[in-house]
Design a protein around this motif. Structure first.
Motif, PDB file in Angstrom:
ATOM      1  N   LYS A  25       3.232  -6.476  12.711  1.00 40.99           N
ATOM      2  CA  LYS A  25       3.244  -5.874  14.037  1.00 40.99           C
ATOM      3  C   LYS A  25       2.366  -4.629  14.153  1.00 40.99           C
ATOM      4  N   THR A  26       1.778  -4.463  15.320  1.00 41.07           N
ATOM      5  CA  THR A  26       0.960  -3.287  15.620  1.00 41.07           C
ATOM      6  C   THR A  26       1.855  -2.060  15.784  1.00 41.07           C
ATOM      7  N   GLY A  27       1.390  -0.933  15.238  1.00 39.25           N
ATOM      8  CA  GLY A  27       2.136   0.305  15.356  1.00 39.25           C
ATOM      9  C   GLY A  27       3.299   0.410  14.393  1.00 39.25           C
ATOM     10  N   HIS A  28       3.404  -0.545  13.471  1.00 35.92           N
ATOM     11  CA  HIS A  28       4.481  -0.557  12.491  1.00 35.92           C
ATOM     12  C   HIS A  28       3.899  -0.545  11.073  1.00 35.92           C
ATOM     13  N   THR A  29       4.703  -0.037  10.140  1.00 31.99           N
ATOM     14  CA  THR A  29       4.352  -0.187   8.727  1.00 31.99           C
ATOM     15  C   THR A  29       4.970  -1.498   8.245  1.00 31.99           C
ATOM     16  N   ASN A  30       4.092  -2.460   8.007  1.00 35.10           N
ATOM     17  CA  ASN A  30       4.505  -3.790   7.557  1.00 35.10           C
ATOM     18  C   ASN A  30       4.350  -3.860   6.040  1.00 35.10           C
ATOM     19  N   LEU A  31       5.421  -4.185   5.340  1.00 35.10           N
ATOM     20  CA  LEU A  31       5.389  -4.218   3.890  1.00 35.10           C
ATOM     21  C   LEU A  31       5.457  -5.647   3.370  1.00 35.10           C
ATOM     22  N   ILE A  32       4.652  -5.930   2.350  1.00 38.02           N
ATOM     23  CA  ILE A  32       4.757  -7.178   1.600  1.00 38.02           C
ATOM     24  C   ILE A  32       5.342  -6.820   0.240  1.00 38.02           C
ATOM     25  N   ILE A  33       6.485  -7.408  -0.091  1.00 36.51           N
ATOM     26  CA  ILE A  33       7.137  -7.097  -1.353  1.00 36.51           C
ATOM     27  C   ILE A  33       7.383  -8.372  -2.149  1.00 36.51           C
ATOM     28  N   GLY A  34       7.614  -8.201  -3.444  1.00 34.91           N
ATOM     29  CA  GLY A  34       7.884  -9.325  -4.322  1.00 34.91           C
ATOM     30  C   GLY A  34       7.598  -8.931  -5.751  1.00 34.91           C
ATOM     31  N   GLN A  35       8.170  -9.648  -6.666  1.00 33.66           N
ATOM     32  CA  GLN A  35       7.967  -9.334  -8.076  1.00 33.66           C
ATOM     33  C   GLN A  35       6.554  -9.705  -8.511  1.00 33.66           C
ATOM     34  N   SER A  36       6.150  -9.231  -9.671  1.00 29.72           N
ATOM     35  CA  SER A  36       4.824  -9.542 -10.200  1.00 29.72           C
ATOM     36  C   SER A  36       4.656 -11.056 -10.319  1.00 29.72           C
ATOM     37  N   GLY A  37       3.507 -11.538  -9.850  1.00 33.43           N
ATOM     38  CA  GLY A  37       3.239 -12.967  -9.911  1.00 33.43           C
ATOM     39  C   GLY A  37       3.808 -13.763  -8.761  1.00 33.43           C
ATOM     40  N   SER A  38       4.404 -13.076  -7.771  1.00 32.63           N
ATOM     41  CA  SER A  38       5.017 -13.785  -6.644  1.00 32.63           C
ATOM     42  C   SER A  38       3.991 -14.317  -5.651  1.00 32.63           C
ATOM     43  N   GLY A  39       2.804 -13.696  -5.635  1.00 37.25           N
ATOM     44  CA  GLY A  39       1.771 -14.094  -4.675  1.00 37.25           C
ATOM     45  C   GLY A  39       1.495 -13.048  -3.617  1.00 37.25           C
ATOM     46  N   LYS A  40       2.173 -11.890  -3.688  1.00 36.09           N
ATOM     47  CA  LYS A  40       2.028 -10.893  -2.622  1.00 36.09           C
ATOM     48  C   LYS A  40       0.622 -10.294  -2.583  1.00 36.09           C
ATOM     49  N   ASN A 188      -1.917   3.753  16.302  1.00 38.56           N
ATOM     50  CA  ASN A 188      -1.395   2.473  16.774  1.00 38.56           C
ATOM     51  C   ASN A 188      -2.076   1.309  16.049  1.00 38.56           C
ATOM     52  N   MET A 189      -2.096   1.402  14.732  1.00 42.06           N
ATOM     53  CA  MET A 189      -2.740   0.401  13.897  1.00 42.06           C
ATOM     54  C   MET A 189      -1.741  -0.667  13.464  1.00 42.06           C
ATOM     55  N   THR A 190      -2.280  -1.786  13.018  1.00 41.90           N
ATOM     56  CA  THR A 190      -1.492  -2.776  12.298  1.00 41.90           C
ATOM     57  C   THR A 190      -1.676  -2.465  10.821  1.00 41.90           C
ATOM     58  N   THR A 191      -0.663  -1.890  10.205  1.00 41.31           N
ATOM     59  CA  THR A 191      -0.749  -1.476   8.810  1.00 41.31           C
ATOM     60  C   THR A 191       0.051  -2.425   7.925  1.00 41.31           C
ATOM     61  N   ILE A 192      -0.582  -2.906   6.865  1.00 42.94           N
ATOM     62  CA  ILE A 192       0.067  -3.805   5.915  1.00 42.94           C
ATOM     63  C   ILE A 192      -0.002  -3.177   4.530  1.00 42.94           C
ATOM     64  N   VAL A 193       1.170  -2.987   3.929  1.00 45.77           N
ATOM     65  CA  VAL A 193       1.278  -2.318   2.635  1.00 45.77           C
ATOM     66  C   VAL A 193       1.844  -3.284   1.605  1.00 45.77           C
ATOM     67  N   ASN A 194       1.104  -3.483   0.544  1.00 45.95           N
ATOM     68  CA  ASN A 194       1.566  -4.289  -0.582  1.00 45.95           C
ATOM     69  C   ASN A 194       2.212  -3.340  -1.590  1.00 45.95           C
ATOM     70  N   THR A 195       3.517  -3.513  -1.862  1.00 44.22           N
ATOM     71  CA  THR A 195       4.184  -2.538  -2.721  1.00 44.22           C
ATOM     72  C   THR A 195       5.347  -3.157  -3.486  1.00 44.22           C
ATOM     73  N   HIS A 196       5.676  -2.532  -4.613  1.00 44.28           N
ATOM     74  CA  HIS A 196       6.912  -2.872  -5.327  1.00 44.28           C
ATOM     75  C   HIS A 196       7.800  -1.633  -5.431  1.00 44.28           C
ATOM     76  N   ASP A 197       7.448  -0.580  -4.685  1.00 43.91           N
ATOM     77  CA  ASP A 197       8.172   0.684  -4.704  1.00 43.91           C
ATOM     78  C   ASP A 197       9.359   0.602  -3.735  1.00 43.91           C
ATOM     79  N   MET A 198      10.553   0.555  -4.286  1.00 42.25           N
ATOM     80  CA  MET A 198      11.742   0.417  -3.443  1.00 42.25           C
ATOM     81  C   MET A 198      11.974   1.639  -2.563  1.00 42.25           C
TER      82      MET A 198
END
Length: 250
Positions: A25-40, A188-198
């Motif tokens: 979503k635009t204007g939101h911090t969108n996170l992709i999470i998953g363990q190592s090797g999950s495909g994130k 008002n960006m579409t931000t996508i963050v790849n992280t494993h930081d809880m």
């Protein structure tokens, strides 16, 4: 808004992404999470165009990014900011030159205009009077903020962040998380963050996509996590005693 639609991706016959669809979503911090090797990480690189899907589409605000010509992609990439895991600053360039780099490449602004924009971006990330320094002369947290300044230099519509807190102490990681969220809302960006930081998940997880064994297993907010009955997600999120205690007190 960025949409992943029925994304499949394999390498050497091994399926890495298996029919992944998600909305960022635009204007939101969108996170992709998953363990190592999950495909994130493969998903993030597919969304930004570093990998081509075997099938499926990536849609940028109703524009089919996957189907764009080379020239159309060049134009679209001017709207993209990228924050790399290791900051990826040029060691031989000063802080100002690093921030100015995308302006040098993609604009025909005068040198004075580019310098003014670089300085404005550095000021936005609370870094001033370090223009003349080289990356080796500043801390890891400051390097990350310089990288954020560079990522927003072109006023992007889309911001991709690959493990932005990697290698940072917890206090500095919080600063980076808050900065990413503030800039996302401000621009008002579409931000996508790849992280494993809880800590990031619970602090800035406005929209979270959980990837497990190449599939999207769950999507929701950080608040939704506490009420999820997805076992794979619960095993991943609440693996530590600290986060188990948080859930118990909700």
């Amino acid at each position: 808004m960025i949409e992943a639609v029925d994304i499949y991706k394999s390498f050497d016959g091994k399926m890495i992404l298996d029919n992944v669809s998600a909305t960022f979503k635009t204007g939101h911090t969108n996170l992709i999470i998953g363990q190592s090797g999950s495909g994130k990480t493969v998903l993030l690189k597919t969304l930004v165009g570093l990998h081509e899907p075997d099938s499926g589409s990536v849609i940028y605000d109703a524009r089919n990014f996957t189907g764009m010509s080379d020239q159309e992609r060049i134009d679209a990439r001017k709207e993209i900011g990228m924050l790399f895991q290791g900051s990826a600053l040029f060691d031989s360039q000063t802080v100002e030159e690093n921030v100015r780099f995308p302006l040098d490449i993609f604009t025909d602004q005068s040198l004075e205009e580019r310098r003014e924009r670089a300085n404005a971006c550095l000021k936005r990330v609370n870094l001033e009077n370090i223009n003349h320094l080289f990356p080796s002369e500043i801390s890891g947290g400051m390097q990350k903020r310089v990288a954020i300044a560079r990522a927003i230099a072109l006023n992007p519509r889309y911001l991709f962040c690959d493990e932005p807190n990697s290698g940072l102490d917890p206090k500095t990681a919080i600063v980076i998380d808050e900065l990413i969220q503030e800039i996302t809302q401000e621009y008002n960006m579409t931000t996508i963050v790849n992280t494993h930081d809880m800590n990031s998940v619970f602090a800035i997880g406005e929209n979270i996509v959980f990837i497990y064994e190449g599939k999207k297993h769950w999507e929701g907010t950080s608040d939704d996590i506490f009420h999820s009955d997805n076992q794979a997600l619960n095993d991943f999120i609440f693996a530590s005693k600290f986060f188990k205690k948080i859930k118990e007190h909700r």
